[in-house]
Design a protein around this motif. Structure first.
Motif, PDB file in Angstrom:
ATOM      1  N   LYS A   8      41.592  90.849  61.036  1.00 36.02           N
ATOM      2  CA  LYS A   8      42.017  90.059  62.190  1.00 36.02           C
ATOM      3  C   LYS A   8      43.404  89.458  61.987  1.00 36.02           C
ATOM      4  O   LYS A   8      44.014  88.948  62.915  1.00 36.02           O
ATOM      5  N   SER A   9      43.905  89.508  60.779  1.00 36.10           N
ATOM      6  CA  SER A   9      45.236  88.985  60.487  1.00 36.10           C
ATOM      7  C   SER A   9      46.290  90.012  60.895  1.00 36.10           C
ATOM      8  O   SER A   9      46.101  91.221  60.737  1.00 36.10           O
ATOM      9  N   ASN A  10      47.404  89.524  61.429  1.00 40.34           N
ATOM     10  CA  ASN A  10      48.488  90.414  61.840  1.00 40.34           C
ATOM     11  C   ASN A  10      49.543  90.584  60.743  1.00 40.34           C
ATOM     12  O   ASN A  10      50.597  91.156  60.990  1.00 40.34           O
ATOM     13  N   SER A  13      44.135  93.106  53.993  1.00 45.35           N
ATOM     14  CA  SER A  13      44.439  91.685  54.157  1.00 45.35           C
ATOM     15  C   SER A  13      45.656  91.290  53.321  1.00 45.35           C
ATOM     16  O   SER A  13      45.780  91.689  52.163  1.00 45.35           O
ATOM     17  N   ILE A  56      50.394  94.190  60.070  1.00 51.07           N
ATOM     18  CA  ILE A  56      51.176  94.754  61.183  1.00 51.07           C
ATOM     19  C   ILE A  56      52.631  94.317  61.080  1.00 51.07           C
ATOM     20  O   ILE A  56      53.553  95.120  61.236  1.00 51.07           O
ATOM     21  N   LYS A  57      52.845  93.037  60.776  1.00 53.15           N
ATOM     22  CA  LYS A  57      54.202  92.522  60.640  1.00 53.15           C
ATOM     23  C   LYS A  57      54.905  93.146  59.436  1.00 53.15           C
ATOM     24  O   LYS A  57      56.118  93.394  59.470  1.00 53.15           O
ATOM     25  N   ARG A  89      56.214  96.704  60.412  1.00 57.98           N
ATOM     26  CA  ARG A  89      56.993  96.818  61.648  1.00 57.98           C
ATOM     27  C   ARG A  89      58.369  97.441  61.444  1.00 57.98           C
ATOM     28  O   ARG A  89      58.868  98.157  62.309  1.00 57.98           O
ATOM     29  N   LYS A  95      47.478 100.494  64.041  1.00 56.98           N
ATOM     30  CA  LYS A  95      46.606 100.241  65.181  1.00 56.98           C
ATOM     31  C   LYS A  95      45.309  99.597  64.695  1.00 56.98           C
ATOM     32  O   LYS A  95      44.803  99.923  63.633  1.00 56.98           O
ATOM     33  N   LYS A  96      44.787  98.681  65.520  1.00 62.40           N
ATOM     34  CA  LYS A  96      43.457  98.156  65.258  1.00 62.40           C
ATOM     35  C   LYS A  96      42.445  99.265  65.554  1.00 62.40           C
ATOM     36  O   LYS A  96      42.710 100.167  66.365  1.00 62.40           O
TER      37      LYS A  96
END
Length: 210
Positions: free
Chosen positions: A162-164, A132, A167-168, A171, A179-180
């Motif tokens: 659930k937070s992106n 997180s 991922i950001k 990037r 990956k989730k």
């Protein structure tokens, strides 16, 4: 079958060693299951939109190229026959072809657990305490990889959050894939040098592959 892996935090610090989820491990790596699953996963990615032209679809060929007899050549009816350059293609692919290959769920599950087991056995697996993040921060993820001495390698992060934001944050880092837990595949694990699974994602995967 107990296997210990390192539990780390976002700073790349090793907190302790923990037992890896037994539901994701197998006693023997099943190479045939891996092979079948990889073939099926690659086949499923094919769009099947490629197309070739048949004899009736290529341009030209309206007249007979030369006389039927007395030329010394084999008789020809059209320059668009398959044996001519620029002619139609015989049995070529057409759109909407389905390349899907069936693999039983037990086989695909066995393949996934086999590649996970290989990573654990080769000490190429880490458990991330929590992925997180309040806001995107590429430097945090880059420092994590540098601390683990894996920066520049092919890294797969499997997260549950659930937070992106994570991922950001990843990037713009080369060779890093995030990956989730419900999206990761056998190929994803195989193509990576090191796998880092978020603690909650590991539990969720255990429920899926138990």
């Amino acid at each position: 079958m107990d296997k210990n892996v390192k539990l780390i935090n976002l700073k790349g610090e090793v907190i302790k060693e923990v037992n890896f989820n037994k539901d994701l491990l197998v006693s023997k790596v099943a190479k045939q299951a891996i092979f079948d699953t990889v073939i099926a996963e690659n086949a499923a990615k094919r769009q099947g939109t490629h197309s070739t032209l048949t004899k009736g679809e290529v341009r030209g060929g309206g007249r007979k190229p030369f006389a039927q007899k007395h030329t010394g050549n084999a008789r020809q009816g059209s320059i668009r026959n398959p044996q001519w350059v620029g002619g139609g293609i015989v049995f070529g692919p057409k759109p909407n072809r389905n390349y899907t290959k069936k693999v039983n769920a037990k086989v695909s599950h066995l393949a996934f657990k086999s590649v996970i087991t290989e990573k654990v056995n080769n000490d190429n697996m880490y458990i991330l305490e929590d992925a997180s993040m309040v806001k995107p921060n590429t430097k945090t993820v880059a420092n994590l990889l540098k601390k683990l001495e894996v920066y520049g390698k092919k890294i797969l992060f499997v997260i549950e959050t659930k937070s992106n934001m994570f991922i950001k944050s990843s990037r713009n880092i080369n060779k890093v894939v995030v990956k989730k837990f419900n999206q990761v595949s056998t190929i994803d694990v195989m193509n990576s040098n090191v796998v880092v699974i978020e603690n909650k994602a590991c539990d969720e995967l255990g429920k899926v592959y138990c």
